[in-house]
Design an enzyme around this catalytic site. Structure first.
Site, mmCIF file in Angstrom:
data_model
loop_
_atom_site.group_PDB
_atom_site.id
_atom_site.type_symbol
_atom_site.label_atom_id
_atom_site.label_comp_id
_atom_site.label_asym_id
_atom_site.label_seq_id
_atom_site.Cartn_x
_atom_site.Cartn_y
_atom_site.Cartn_z
ATOM 1 N N PRO A 291 1.104 -1.307 -0.039
ATOM 2 C CG PRO A 291 0.029 -1.156 2.099
ATOM 3 C CD PRO A 291 0.848 -1.893 1.402
ATOM 4 N N GLY A 292 0.625 2.130 -0.790
ATOM 5 C CA GLY A 292 0.999 3.429 -0.606
ATOM 6 C C GLY A 292 0.305 4.663 -0.504
ATOM 7 N NE ARG A 293 -4.211 6.192 -4.424
ATOM 8 C CZ ARG A 293 -3.859 7.244 -5.437
ATOM 9 N NH1 ARG A 293 -4.218 8.311 -5.462
ATOM 10 N NH2 ARG A 293 -3.216 6.685 -6.704
ATOM 11 N NE ARG A 330 -2.730 11.943 -7.142
ATOM 12 C CZ ARG A 330 -4.337 12.009 -6.897
ATOM 13 N NH1 ARG A 330 -4.615 12.850 -6.291
ATOM 14 N NH2 ARG A 330 -5.108 10.937 -7.168
ATOM 15 C CE1 TYR A 334 -2.091 10.044 -12.491
ATOM 16 C CE2 TYR A 334 -3.451 10.892 -10.872
ATOM 17 C CZ TYR A 334 -2.240 10.277 -11.135
ATOM 18 O OH TYR A 334 -1.140 9.996 -10.463
ATOM 19 C CB CYS A 361 3.707 29.797 -18.288
ATOM 20 S SG CYS A 361 3.766 31.675 -17.609
ATOM 21 C CD GLU A 362 2.052 24.247 -19.525
ATOM 22 O OE1 GLU A 362 1.217 23.665 -20.104
ATOM 23 O OE2 GLU A 362 3.494 24.414 -20.121
#
Ligand SMILES: *Cc1c(COP(=O)(O)O)cnc(C)c1O
Length: 431
Positions: A291-293, A330, A334, A361-362
């Site tokens: 498990p990470g998240r 994030r 996605y 600048c995006e």
């Protein structure tokens, strides 16, 4: 609120683990990652105790450190007696730098470089999870040169398609990771391994995806992986002693998210493995998960200052903050969802619809669109909740913006765990 570690104090300020987040922003500056140590430790313990309860403790919990990799995190994981997995030489180096026991490290990756494999072998990592046939041959040759026998698992694509974002699905055949089952790759790889002298196959591994709320994909994975172990036993006469089921357990980003509890997830996994072992008459293997998240993902947040509130009549209101895709890519990657709170007005209703924009600048540098927050004003402190996983670890210096600091809160106290970068850091490697 999203998690019982979040609260609101008598000043109307948002708190995390009993600490006033507005004070944190004033003390440490913004943007600032804030993580709750007790929550992280509880998450570690919940996984471990579930395996004790449902599997007699014959299991290893590897923290998937790509979710949040820094020295202090490896120290915490070690003190909770968990293992860790790493996916690069850099993560491995960081873990080793604080004395993380090499035997408790699993090394992943779909294109491990010769330098990374050498570092893993030289430092005696416990497991290397082999992704492909080239790696298998390289590793065996390198281990031979070093006069070692490396314990390995093979990464399998079990052919499971879970309902999550395409970019975080990893179980289906069209995926860059691992050996497929459908086309015989996996069994062929076992055949190859068994001809080799400097790698020892101890088990098989799968990781079907991330931020998964359903339980069925894990149950299906249990059946498929045990069936494969049985097939390997019948075909080659070897009994694998470990099955690693990867990570993927979801966390609550929105009020409407309903993740399955860790206890329940592990109970179902253990039951599914036991059932499959009975069906296929296979001895119970040691289990691992990664498990990470779900270890670092829930009780934490990022603090920003609001610099501009730009209302475009009949279009939308952009609320610009002093961070953005550089510290949290994030949404840009996605369309990840978050709850957002004006931290110094946390007792007020969230009835203002805003688009939270970063300072890069995006046009795509957004943290959230059309999200409900308290009425924002320039100078307010904005909190984006649930940013502990895949934020700091995915941060960049795009637009030469220094990466934020991180603090850990615990029992009403805060301490710095990662220093804020400065301009000098940005030019350090320039020639
Ligand atoms: C990313 C990853 C994990 C962790 O996934 P989470 O969704 O964060 O739990 C575990 N194992 C492997 C192999 C991974 O790539």
């Amino acid at each position: 609120m999203l998690n019982n570690r979040f609260g609101v104090n008598e000043k109307g300020n948002l708190t995390l683990g009993g600490v006033d987040t507005v004070e944190l922003a004033n003390t440490y500056g913004t943007p600032l990652y804030v993580m709750d140590e007790n929550d992280i430790r509880n998450n570690c313990r919940e996984f471990k105790s579930a395996f004790d309860k449902y599997y007699g403790g014959n299991a290893r919990v590897y923290f998937a450190s790509k979710a949040f990799s820094c020295k202090e995190m490896y120290r915490i994981v070690e003190s909770e007696m968990l293992c860790t997995d790493v996916v690069s030489g850099g993560e491995l180096y960081t873990a080793l730098s604080v004395g993380f026991p090499a035997e408790k490290i699993g090394f992943h990756g779909n294109n491990k470089t010769p330098e990374e494999l050498a570092l893993a072998l030289d430092s005696n990592v416990g497991r290397i999870i082999v992704d492909n046939i080239y790696e298998l041959h390289n590793l065996n040759a390198m281990a031979k040169d070093k006069n070692k026998v490396q314990k390995i698992l093979l990464r399998i694509k079990p052919g499971i398609d879970c309902h999550t974002h395409d970019y975080v699905k990893t179980g289906q055949i069209d995926c860059k990771f691992g050996f497929a089952l459908e086309n015989g790759e996996a069994v062929k790889a076992v055949e190859e391994v068994l001809k080799m002298e400097n790698v020892e196959l101890v088990g098989i591994h799968c990781h079907i995806g991330s931020q998964i709320f359903e339980t069925q994909p894990f149950v299906d994975a249990a059946d498929i992986m045990v069936a494969l172990a049985k097939n390997i036993k019948d075909t080659f006469g070897i009994t694998l002693s470990e099955i690693n089921f990867g990570g993927g357990y979801g966390v609550k980003y929105l009020e409407t998210d309903k993740p399955v509890s860790k206890d329940e997830s592990i109970r179902l996994l253990c039951e599914a493995v036991k059932t499959a072992c009975e069906t296929y008459e296979f001895p119970l293997p040691a289990l691992s998960i990664e498990p990470g998240r779900s270890i670092v993902g829930d009780a934490n947040l990022t603090l920003y200052k609001i610099g501009v509130v730009k209302n475009i009549e009949n279009v939308r209101t952009y609320v610009s903050i002093d961070g953005g895709m550089g510290d949290n890519p994030r949404y840009a990657l996605y369309n990840a969802e978050y709850e957002v709170v004006v931290a110094n007005k946390a007792d007020k209703p969230r009835d203002f619809v805003a688009t939270i924009a970063g300072k890069c600048c995006e046009s795509g540098d957004l943290i959230q669109e059309h999200t409900k927050i308290q009425t924002p004003e320039v100078g307010d402190t904005l909190a984006v909740l649930t940013t502990g996983a895949y934020n700091y670890s995915m941060a960049s210096n795009y637009n030469r913006i220094p990466r934020p600091a991180a603090v850990m809160v615990k029992d009403g106290e805060a301490r710095l765990i990662i220093k804020r970068e400065n301009y000098e850091d940005l030019i350090l490697k320039d020639i």
